[in-house]
Design a protein around this motif. Structure first.
Motif: not given
Length: 313
Positions: A263-264, A266-267
């Motif tokens: 997630a980090e 992709a963010a």
């Protein structure tokens, strides 16, 4: 950022160094071969301990001396061009003279930078950074042993024409969802490990800043460095190939396997991430024996650090 010192592989894994492959690479470069060898790899031979290492150091010194002389001659040529342009501009400003001044100034600055970097002895982090077609050490399994070989970061699979590099310039990465497709001759057969402390990706600035493009704003690309929050070294999963040309020339090259990002990552606007192998699975990864199920299981059992990011210098 990768570990260019092959002594790291020897110290941590007891790996053997294929010094003949390193020598072949440096001989090829000395004969005019277009290869990108980072300063960090050259540093392996600063204090040679064997005849093979001493021979490579001699090749590096000869290569650097040749480049130094070539760049100094070019600087002299461009300084003369700059002086001529400035005299012409003083007498009568013209577009040609202004253009000559700009080009000469830029070339002089570039060459002086190259010379300074060539003569620099203190290491810098950029010495270990690799780009497409750069070389670095890769650990593989050969004849029952862990072995370190120099490989190019852009894989040209065996059997492909040399033009493959230009046709498929993105093959420094091997997508996990295409391992049994495009990479079927390497996956389950020729696996490698690269020691890395960080990786770099290109993202759009507006996506990094989590916003839409402003009215009239053009998309801007920025380069991000991702590094595990805990620090330490990642054992990046790779595929590699030995390519042999019609004339018998050889090329060792590799691609880093990438997957959907955490997630980090992709963010920030990026959609891929390297796969750090769990240290306990390294031997099983390096010697897959065609077992695709086990290979996938090793990729799934990867280390999953939290990645911090920053704008790359």
């Amino acid at each position: 950022m990768v570990k260019q010192r092959y002594s790291e592989y020897v110290r941590v894994f007891g790996a053997r160094v294929d010094i003949d492959e390193f020598a072949r690479l440096y001989v090829f470069r000395s004969q005019g071969g277009a290869v990108k060898i980072p300063k960090g790899m050259d540093a392996n031979f600063d204090e040679p301990g064997t005849d093979g290492e001493r021979a490579i150091k001699s090749l590096i010194q000869t290569y650097n001396k040749s480049n130094s002389e070539k760049w100094e001659q070019e600087i002299f040529k461009q300084r003369r061009r700059l002086a001529d342009a400035e005299r012409a501009l003083h007498a009568k400003p013209t577009k040609k003279a202004a253009n000559d001044k700009r080009i000469a100034t830029n070339r002089i600055e570039q060459m002086l930078g190259w010379l300074d970097d060539l003569k620099r002895t203190e290491p810098k982090s950029r010495d270990s950074r690799i780009f497409s077609k750069s070389y670095c050490p890769v650990m593989v399994f050969e004849n029952g042993h862990r072995v370190v070989k120099p490989m190019r970061y852009l894989c040209r699979p065996a059997g492909m024409p040399a033009s493959f590099d230009e046709k498929y310039p993105g093959c420094f990465n091997a997508r996990r969802d295409n391992l049994e497709g495009f990479w079927k001759n390497q996956f389950g057969q020729t696996h490698g490990i690269v020691l890395a402390t960080s990786f770099f990706e290109n993202v759009s600035r507006h996506r990094l800043e989590d916003r839409e493009l402003r009215h009239g704003e053009s998309e801007e690309n920025v380069r991000i460095e991702f590094r595990p929050q805990t620090g330490g070294v990642m054992h990046a999963a790779c595929l590699w190939s030995r390519w042999i040309g019609p004339d018998g020339s050889e090329l060792l090259s590799f691609a880093a396997i990438t997957d959907e990002p955490p997630a980090e990552v992709a963010a920030t606007g990026h959609d891929r991430c390297i796969i750090p192998i769990d240290p306990g699975n390294i031997d099983a990864w390096l010697d897959p024996n065609g077992d695709l199920v086990k290979s996938y299981a090793i990729l799934d059992a990867r280390e999953r650090p939290y990645y911090e990011h920053r704008l790359a210098a």
